[in-house]
Motif scaffolding. Structure first.
Motif, mmCIF file in Angstrom:
data_model
loop_
_atom_site.group_PDB
_atom_site.id
_atom_site.type_symbol
_atom_site.label_atom_id
_atom_site.label_comp_id
_atom_site.label_asym_id
_atom_site.label_seq_id
_atom_site.Cartn_x
_atom_site.Cartn_y
_atom_site.Cartn_z
ATOM 1 N N LEU A 190 0.840 -1.204 0.000
ATOM 2 C CA LEU A 190 0.000 0.000 0.000
ATOM 3 C C LEU A 190 0.875 1.255 0.000
ATOM 4 C CD1 LEU A 190 -2.881 -0.766 2.522
ATOM 5 C CD2 LEU A 190 -3.149 -0.146 0.121
ATOM 6 N N LYS A 191 1.917 1.225 0.812
ATOM 7 C CA LYS A 191 2.823 2.372 0.902
ATOM 8 C C LYS A 191 3.560 2.581 -0.421
ATOM 9 C CE LYS A 191 6.584 4.185 3.707
ATOM 10 N NZ LYS A 191 7.503 3.926 4.812
ATOM 11 N N ASP A 192 4.028 1.488 -1.031
ATOM 12 C CA ASP A 192 4.742 1.595 -2.299
ATOM 13 C C ASP A 192 3.836 2.125 -3.407
ATOM 14 O OD1 ASP A 192 7.283 0.996 -3.795
ATOM 15 O OD2 ASP A 192 5.871 -0.230 -4.962
ATOM 16 N N LEU A 193 2.591 1.687 -3.411
ATOM 17 C CA LEU A 193 1.646 2.144 -4.432
ATOM 18 C C LEU A 193 1.100 3.534 -4.130
ATOM 19 C CD1 LEU A 193 -0.446 -1.116 -4.956
ATOM 20 C CD2 LEU A 193 1.116 -0.076 -6.600
ATOM 21 N N ASN A 194 1.313 4.005 -2.905
ATOM 22 C CA ASN A 194 0.740 5.261 -2.447
ATOM 23 C C ASN A 194 -0.778 5.239 -2.623
ATOM 24 O OD1 ASN A 194 0.754 7.782 -1.285
ATOM 25 N ND2 ASN A 194 1.181 8.855 -3.193
ATOM 26 N N ALA A 195 -1.376 4.160 -2.129
ATOM 27 C CA ALA A 195 -2.820 3.972 -2.281
ATOM 28 C C ALA A 195 -3.480 3.909 -0.912
ATOM 29 C CB ALA A 195 -3.101 2.678 -3.043
ATOM 30 N N LYS A 196 -4.719 4.362 -0.865
ATOM 31 C CA LYS A 196 -5.508 4.250 0.359
ATOM 32 C C LYS A 196 -6.455 3.072 0.190
ATOM 33 C CE LYS A 196 -5.110 8.996 1.684
ATOM 34 N NZ LYS A 196 -5.706 10.261 1.972
ATOM 35 N N PRO A 197 -6.496 2.184 1.183
ATOM 36 C CA PRO A 197 -7.354 1.004 1.052
ATOM 37 C C PRO A 197 -8.833 1.367 1.138
ATOM 38 C CG PRO A 197 -6.374 1.086 3.242
ATOM 39 C CD PRO A 197 -5.762 2.199 2.448
ATOM 40 N N GLU A 198 -9.611 0.684 0.301
ATOM 41 C CA GLU A 198 -11.058 0.846 0.332
ATOM 42 C C GLU A 198 -11.641 -0.178 1.300
ATOM 43 O OE1 GLU A 198 -12.789 0.743 -3.635
ATOM 44 O OE2 GLU A 198 -10.849 1.331 -4.455
ATOM 45 N N SER A 236 -10.289 -12.322 -6.060
ATOM 46 C CA SER A 236 -9.497 -11.615 -5.051
ATOM 47 C C SER A 236 -8.061 -12.114 -5.103
ATOM 48 C CB SER A 236 -10.061 -11.877 -3.652
ATOM 49 O OG SER A 236 -11.353 -11.362 -3.537
ATOM 50 N N TRP A 237 -7.142 -11.177 -5.077
ATOM 51 C CA TRP A 237 -5.717 -11.493 -5.143
ATOM 52 C C TRP A 237 -4.978 -10.756 -4.043
ATOM 53 C CZ3 TRP A 237 -3.472 -14.488 -9.162
ATOM 54 C CH2 TRP A 237 -4.380 -14.905 -10.155
ATOM 55 N N HIS A 238 -4.261 -11.489 -3.208
ATOM 56 C CA HIS A 238 -3.379 -10.869 -2.226
ATOM 57 C C HIS A 238 -2.112 -10.428 -2.965
ATOM 58 C CE1 HIS A 238 -5.962 -12.159 0.981
ATOM 59 N NE2 HIS A 238 -5.120 -11.647 1.874
ATOM 60 N N VAL A 239 -1.564 -9.300 -2.537
ATOM 61 C CA VAL A 239 -0.408 -8.721 -3.223
ATOM 62 C C VAL A 239 0.654 -8.336 -2.198
ATOM 63 C CG1 VAL A 239 0.367 -6.965 -4.861
ATOM 64 C CG2 VAL A 239 -2.020 -7.726 -4.911
ATOM 65 N N ASN A 240 1.891 -8.697 -2.515
ATOM 66 C CA ASN A 240 3.025 -8.314 -1.686
ATOM 67 C C ASN A 240 4.187 -7.992 -2.613
ATOM 68 O OD1 ASN A 240 4.563 -7.806 0.561
ATOM 69 N ND2 ASN A 240 4.599 -9.909 1.307
ATOM 70 N N ARG A 265 5.941 0.474 -10.784
ATOM 71 C CA ARG A 265 6.738 1.479 -10.100
ATOM 72 C C ARG A 265 5.982 2.049 -8.895
ATOM 73 N NH1 ARG A 265 8.759 1.310 -14.929
ATOM 74 N NH2 ARG A 265 10.486 2.400 -15.841
ATOM 75 N N THR A 266 6.709 2.701 -8.041
ATOM 76 C CA THR A 266 6.110 3.372 -6.898
ATOM 77 C C THR A 266 5.066 4.371 -7.406
ATOM 78 O OG1 THR A 266 8.163 3.110 -5.685
ATOM 79 C CG2 THR A 266 6.652 4.794 -4.868
ATOM 80 N N ASN A 267 3.971 4.480 -6.687
ATOM 81 C CA ASN A 267 2.862 5.399 -6.994
ATOM 82 C C ASN A 267 2.094 5.024 -8.260
ATOM 83 O OD1 ASN A 267 3.536 6.985 -4.754
ATOM 84 N ND2 ASN A 267 4.939 8.225 -5.961
ATOM 85 N N GLN A 268 2.105 3.766 -8.658
ATOM 86 C CA GLN A 268 1.385 3.368 -9.870
ATOM 87 C C GLN A 268 0.122 2.555 -9.572
ATOM 88 O OE1 GLN A 268 4.136 1.485 -12.653
ATOM 89 N NE2 GLN A 268 4.050 3.359 -13.857
#
Length: 169
Positions: A11-19, A29-33, A60-63
């Motif tokens: 989540l931090k690498d993608l700069n995403a907020k979880p829904e 559903s796919w778990h991602v690491n 890449r970061t923020n994608q």
């Protein structure tokens, strides 16, 4: 809709907020690491239902906005490597037109994902063939995981695809 259940680091690498998602279909559903393999950042996607896994580089970061397209492209390429019939592949890919990103919710899937990452890290130094993404995917998805009754993830995934198409017709 495809659901990506990401770890905190991802989540931090993608700069995403979880829904917040109340109900998910484990087949979509796919778990991602993320982890390092051959000195490059890779994302590991693991299907909640079948434990099918994909190891993808190039995110890449923020994608977060490109995550679905990159994942779909890699999944489609893997389906071609496995020679999964186009009708089955298109059935699944068409249902991945929207995405949601949320937090992980299954220790079982995370444990299996960590196991596959450990195996890949161990084989990294011993096996240059693992640089070939298609070979790596085929090998990982013919590794037997206990949570699915000692069946290969690719076989479980394809059987479920066939069952769902049959039930719709």
């Amino acid at each position: 809709m495809i659901i990506f259940k990401t770890t905190k680091d991802t989540l931090k690498d993608l700069n995403a907020k979880p829904e917040t998602i109340e109900h998910t279909d484990s087949f979509f559903s796919w778990h991602v690491n993320l982890f390092k393999l051959y000195g490059r950042k890779h994302y590991v996607f693991m299907n909640d239902f079948s434990r099918l896994s994909l190891t993808v580089t190039g995110i890449r970061t923020n994608q977060a906005n490109k995550l679905r397209e990159i994942f779909k492209d890699n999944l489609e390429a893997y389906f071609a490597v496995e020679e999964i019939p186009d009708t089955l592949a298109q059935y699944y890919l068409e249902r991945c037109s929207e995405k949601a990103i949320t937090k992980t919710d299954s220790r079982s899937v995370i444990s299996t994902m960590n196991e596959i990452m450990l195996v890949m890290k161990t084989l990294e130094s011993e096996n240059e063939d693992f640089r070939d993404q298609a070979l790596r995917h085929k090998w990982n998805n013919r590794f037997i995981y206990k949570p699915i009754d000692y069946k290969y993830p690719i076989d479980v995934f394809v059987k479920e695809l066939e069952r769902r198409i049959k039930n719709e017709n």
